[in-house]
Design an enzyme around this catalytic site. Structure first.
Site, PDB file in Angstrom:
ATOM      1  N   ASP A 260      17.717  46.036  38.213  1.00 21.66           N
ATOM      2  CA  ASP A 260      16.439  45.922  38.917  1.00 21.66           C
ATOM      3  C   ASP A 260      15.606  44.808  38.280  1.00 21.66           C
ATOM      4  OD1 ASP A 260      14.392  46.492  40.642  1.00 21.66           O
ATOM      5  OD2 ASP A 260      13.619  48.171  39.481  1.00 21.66           O
TER       6      ASP A 260
ATOM      7  N   ARG B 126       0.362  47.149  44.505  1.00 19.74           N
ATOM      8  CA  ARG B 126       0.703  48.110  43.463  1.00 19.74           C
ATOM      9  C   ARG B 126       0.051  47.712  42.142  1.00 19.74           C
ATOM     10  NH1 ARG B 126       6.930  49.889  42.424  1.00 19.74           N
ATOM     11  NH2 ARG B 126       6.960  49.852  40.143  1.00 19.74           N
TER      12      ARG B 126
ATOM     13  N   ASP C 109       8.824  44.139  45.087  1.00 19.91           N
ATOM     14  CA  ASP C 109       8.717  43.675  43.697  1.00 19.91           C
ATOM     15  C   ASP C 109       7.424  42.857  43.519  1.00 19.91           C
ATOM     16  OD1 ASP C 109      11.078  44.953  43.233  1.00 19.91           O
ATOM     17  OD2 ASP C 109      12.263  43.161  42.963  1.00 19.91           O
TER      18      ASP C 109
ATOM     19  N   LYS D 262      11.095  40.234  37.762  1.00 24.73           N
ATOM     20  CA  LYS D 262      10.497  41.515  37.386  1.00 24.73           C
ATOM     21  C   LYS D 262      11.375  42.309  36.417  1.00 24.73           C
ATOM     22  CE  LYS D 262      11.007  45.341  39.298  1.00 24.73           C
ATOM     23  NZ  LYS D 262      11.025  46.573  40.116  1.00 24.73           N
TER      24      LYS D 262
ATOM     25  N   GLU E 133       3.736  44.186  43.596  1.00 22.30           N
ATOM     26  CA  GLU E 133       3.130  44.654  42.348  1.00 22.30           C
ATOM     27  C   GLU E 133       2.607  43.490  41.521  1.00 22.30           C
ATOM     28  OE1 GLU E 133       6.934  46.448  41.391  1.00 22.30           O
ATOM     29  OE2 GLU E 133       6.997  45.350  39.490  1.00 22.30           O
TER      30      GLU E 133
ATOM     31  N   HIS F 163       0.361  53.349  40.024  1.00 24.38           N
ATOM     32  CA  HIS F 163       1.615  53.806  39.444  1.00 24.38           C
ATOM     33  C   HIS F 163       1.379  54.323  38.034  1.00 24.38           C
ATOM     34  CE1 HIS F 163       5.748  54.508  39.686  1.00 24.38           C
ATOM     35  NE2 HIS F 163       6.251  53.346  39.338  1.00 24.38           N
TER      36      HIS F 163
ATOM     37  N   ASP G 275       9.814  47.911  49.078  1.00 23.17           N
ATOM     38  CA  ASP G 275       9.463  47.596  47.694  1.00 23.17           C
ATOM     39  C   ASP G 275       9.721  46.097  47.478  1.00 23.17           C
ATOM     40  OD1 ASP G 275       9.201  47.388  44.980  1.00 23.17           O
ATOM     41  OD2 ASP G 275      10.764  48.838  44.488  1.00 23.17           O
TER      42      ASP G 275
ATOM     43  N   ASN H 266      11.886  46.574  35.675  1.00 23.65           N
ATOM     44  CA  ASN H 266      11.515  47.890  36.182  1.00 23.65           C
ATOM     45  C   ASN H 266      10.373  48.486  35.364  1.00 23.65           C
ATOM     46  OD1 ASN H 266      11.812  51.017  36.241  1.00 23.65           O
ATOM     47  ND2 ASN H 266      12.861  50.294  38.067  1.00 23.65           N
ATOM     48  N   SER H 267       9.451  49.115  36.054  1.00 25.37           N
ATOM     49  CA  SER H 267       8.237  49.611  35.396  1.00 25.37           C
ATOM     50  C   SER H 267       8.500  50.692  34.353  1.00 25.37           C
ATOM     51  CB  SER H 267       7.269  50.157  36.445  1.00 25.37           C
ATOM     52  OG  SER H 267       6.866  49.129  37.303  1.00 25.37           O
TER      53      SER H 267
ATOM     54  N   SER I  66      13.633  51.208  48.357  1.00 28.44           N
ATOM     55  CA  SER I  66      13.402  51.061  46.918  1.00 28.44           C
ATOM     56  C   SER I  66      14.162  49.881  46.324  1.00 28.44           C
ATOM     57  CB  SER I  66      13.845  52.354  46.226  1.00 28.44           C
ATOM     58  OG  SER I  66      14.174  52.115  44.871  1.00 28.44           O
ATOM     59  N   GLY I  67      13.455  49.060  45.563  1.00 26.13           N
ATOM     60  CA  GLY I  67      14.109  47.947  44.877  1.00 26.13           C
ATOM     61  C   GLY I  67      15.098  48.427  43.833  1.00 26.13           C
ATOM     62  N   LEU I  68      14.724  49.445  43.086  1.00 26.79           N
ATOM     63  CA  LEU I  68      15.638  49.998  42.087  1.00 26.79           C
ATOM     64  C   LEU I  68      16.900  50.534  42.760  1.00 26.79           C
ATOM     65  CD1 LEU I  68      16.449  51.124  39.291  1.00 26.79           C
ATOM     66  CD2 LEU I  68      15.035  53.125  39.785  1.00 26.79           C
TER      67      LEU I  68
END
Lengths: 323, 323, 323, 323
Positions: free
Chosen positions: A77, A177, A106, A139, A133, A208, A104, A141-142, A65-67
């Protein structure tokens, strides 16, 4: 021509019985997880240690996970760590395990050319797949903000095609993504993008959502049919029974950030307690031993290797893990 | 001439009342922890995240443990990660915090010349001090085996002197770790080495023991007097009341590996539970939220900065942490 | 409060006579080069070795060229190397020298937040200043193509302000590079942008041109007046006499890529010759000796240090550089 | 099971005619250079750029020199750069080329365990072979001092065996460098060690000498017979005709440091001249063009890729290299 098998690409299943299933390397194993009709699960890890715990627990694959990796490093992130710093974390994770890892990635850290470099490096490091994504570098975070701008669809398709053309292992996977639902652009746009990314060569689509209900995810599944494998991340719609995903034909569920969250909680507890008590006496029995750390990181293998490769001398290293 | 203050060397205490105590930077703060008559405590951390938790909890200093950092990376405590990979972890840790950090520098990663480079790099990264031990590169963890060879005393004194001569911040500290007791060479050898290392310029002595009783530590304290500050690591003699260390005149106690051990335990639990339950539903409430991760890594500062530095546009990023 | 002087921030001029000029550190020295009424020169380097040669030759400052560093690594000038890989090259260069270095920071490697991290890291590494250009990540070399898109002016001003607010050394310099002329947007746009960047806090303006005549540069100088120092890079208009720049009030001239080009030429020659001749006999006398390499990298300092820090033993290392 | 071919392991010779020779990857190509009855040559390189020049000139293999790489970074040949910093240079070099590379692995950067990690990483990066020498970490360049201590022979054999057992490509080569002659321990000791290293699994022996006459090298060849391939480095005995090595049955000659020496000479010249002349006018014609740099680093491939992967837009990048 001989292959360039690195240690982490060794077969992950031994052939013990007759007739045995074909032995898969990590790249093939991830591909099979994505393609198989069964619902598969990937568990988050953020460093070599957590990756090893995911493998020891019995999971078939790891979500890098990137986060979580960013948080573990102590940064945000938002591409604060460089892509090569991130790559180094991934290399430690791949070296510590033998199950496949989906990374991940990104946005791919730039344009199509940055994606090409990333994909080649991931293949070299024994990473089985990457998820990119359809947003812009750097980026965000979503789960932050409401209407993040999306990448131009054609430009993002170029990133996917460039990635696929650059993979040096035929079984490497690229998961595209789709952020359209989170960006508030609606189901039609999500489907339109999923279709384009699939056509561009994506091996799977990650759809997502940040709603607490899985309704839009399930709706996507219905419209999408089974054109290619679909991956989901139920961080926000965690209350939905997993059976619903299975019935909807989801390929793979990612448990995306729960190891880092568990670690935060536990470290806060133990640090707080030691700070208050100024003593270890009360908590020693609640913690794994130092020898357990040695075992986790493979100290016994090194002990054996020392016997094999070091000249005999008095006072040689030895640790009795069972003691 | 202006100073090269980096962010982490900012004063760590604000002057609010009159008369206020002098404001210390991180290098001075570690020095004061070592020199003060009070018993001080350093808490282990192994990445930016755990370092931040140590600071938030209220500890005055961080112990950057070689064992914990290695384990976190997924490698053994045998100099498997290079010294610059280790340095990069330390830089993330220093960047994430403002309290001083004492670093476990193993043997110094080679000879006196390697120590010189290490010390200069640590000063550049805002690391307040390093502990080096009188063993040989590549190191073996002190809790493994019984009679590890020690470094030649004179050669090790050279490493200390070279380190002190190379520090680019006057308040940087070098702690010399005496392994004579653990290596079975007795109290006289331990005292002889401590004396030599002190004379070579060490700012403090770390006397290490792996016995479950603190007897030999307390005996050392008695013989040593107060010639210079003494640091201890009661991982094995954890049952000894901390008051005994205070009375014996110990300067600083290191709680050496408890965050990594707590993290291992928690990650095993949560990974195991998710693997069994194939669901997040039962554990979501037991974990810190994703927003908590955002808060820990400083997302609100970035939100403020975006308002300051980004042109206004619709749909700008925003996260309401309180939500 | 004590300063965090690292080795490379030591005064670069010794005070020998009375009355001596004030002693400057590297940050101050670059600032003075930019501000002084005299025309200053920065010479390109791309690794520790070339940086050292620039210093030994007598130049007062180094230009760490993005194109040259990329080429030296074997990659394209399109942000193929990550910003931390680039940073590591810069650190070796800063460690090898004591004169100030202005770094080609491309676009800042992302948005204002990436610029903030970059500036803090450069200050930590003893780099005296950075030049950022008003284009988008990932960058394309300015000599490629004809109408590269420029960054939004306001957004780029945000990068400058963020950088200035993040510097941890008061004398760190940010040079804003205006690409409007090269992008074919005309003199008015170049002046408008220069004015905005200056107002945003840029310490100097780099006005770039790829024409073989210096006419548009000299025209810019005339319009600009002396609002702040101006830096130029006469790679394409090399035939213009330097006196013309001096008269026009240019602050600093960058000789931007001539060390890497000289190295390419020489390495091709020697490699070709050895390949053809299958022998070293004919060229040994034309090359610097191996001892010269030892001298350049400071072997004599290490020999002295070994005497100081290593215990005496037979067969100790020794090299007689004069031999 | 599919292989993990990375880009640099692609076949290095295309099969155009019938009947074509078997296509070799880089690992096989180095092995063949070592095993073939013809005298082979490896040319020094120290970064991606020089490696590319070696390949373009027509050499069949690259020598990645520790001395040259250290000097290029601006540090001493004493393990001042970490082994992972060194590895990163090697990765850029391998990425920039397709011919095989033999790496100067110094002592292996520690004990057998460090050698294991090194070998695995080199295989991952597409490096075809490593040379390790029978000295101790941290190393000193062989041309410095007179009686450097050697490694214990048995311990060094353990490093070789550990390396061979760790290679993840069957055709990876380990060359064992015998320092006995340079250390003044005589021919018998050199032969005894060569025999032991060969028995431990070394694929070739590098016999090193720092005399200006090749007499002891030729004597070694006579005693050694053809038990396994022998590699030599005639830096000091450069005047010996190459034919003498061919007749003596040497397998491979390394031209060890001539690119870095040529680069030093050329950069000094050009830097000195620009410093004196304060102008580029007189030397522009003597240097390769900026476009030549673009060509060397593969700009035309990127231009083609942009057409393939970027959406069409006005003002797209384009460079006409022929212009």
């Amino acid at each position: 021509m001989r292959s360039n098998l690195n240690a982490t690409e060794n077969p992950i299943a031994s052939t013990s019985a007759t007739p045995s299933p074909p032995v898969l390397n990590r790249f093939q194993a991830l591909r099979q997880l994505l393609l198989s009709p069964d619902l598969s699960f990937l568990m988050e890890a953020h460093n070599g240690l957590s990756a090893k715990i995911v493998e020891e627990t019995g999971f078939q694959g790891i979500w890098a996970s990137g986060l979580s990796i960013s948080a573990s490093l102590g940064v945000r992130d938002n591409n604060e760590a460089s892509w090569t710093q991130f790559l180094e974390v991934l290399e430690f994770m791949a070296d510590a395990t033998s199950i496949p890892m989906l990374v991940d990635g990104d946005t791919g850290f730039g344009n199509f050319n940055n994606v090409r470099r990333l994909v080649r490096k991931l293949c070299d490091r024994g990473v089985a797949g990457v998820c990119i994504e359809d947003k812009l570098f750097p980026k965000t975070n979503s789960f932050i903000g409401d209407h993040q701008p999306l990448a131009d669809m054609e430009e993002f398709c170029g990133r996917i095609r460039a990635g696929k053309d650059s993979q040096t292992n035929d079984d490497f996977s690229i998961v595209a993504r789709v952020e359209a639902l989170i960006a508030g652009q609606g189901m039609d746009e999500a489907l339109r993008r999923a279709e384009a990314y699939h056509a561009a060569g994506a091996d799977a689509i990650l759809i997502h959502s940040k709603r607490s209900s899985a309704a839009e995810i399930l709706s996507f599944m219905e419209h999408w049919g089974q054109r290619c494998p679909v991956v989901i991340v139920p961080t926000m719609y965690y209350a939905t029974p997993t059976e619903a995903f299975r019935e909807a034909g989801v390929s793979t569920v990612i448990w995306a950030n729960h190891n880092i969250r568990a670690a935060i909680s536990a470290m806060r507890d133990v640090t707080g307690r030691i700070h208050r008590e100024q003593s270890l006496a009360g908590l020693e029995r609640d913690l794994p031993t130092v020898k357990d750390i040695f075992r986790l990181t493979g100290q016994d293998e090194l002990n054996e290797a020392e016997k094999r490769y070091l000249p005999v001398r008095t006072g040689a290293h030895a640790i009795i893990l069972a003691a």
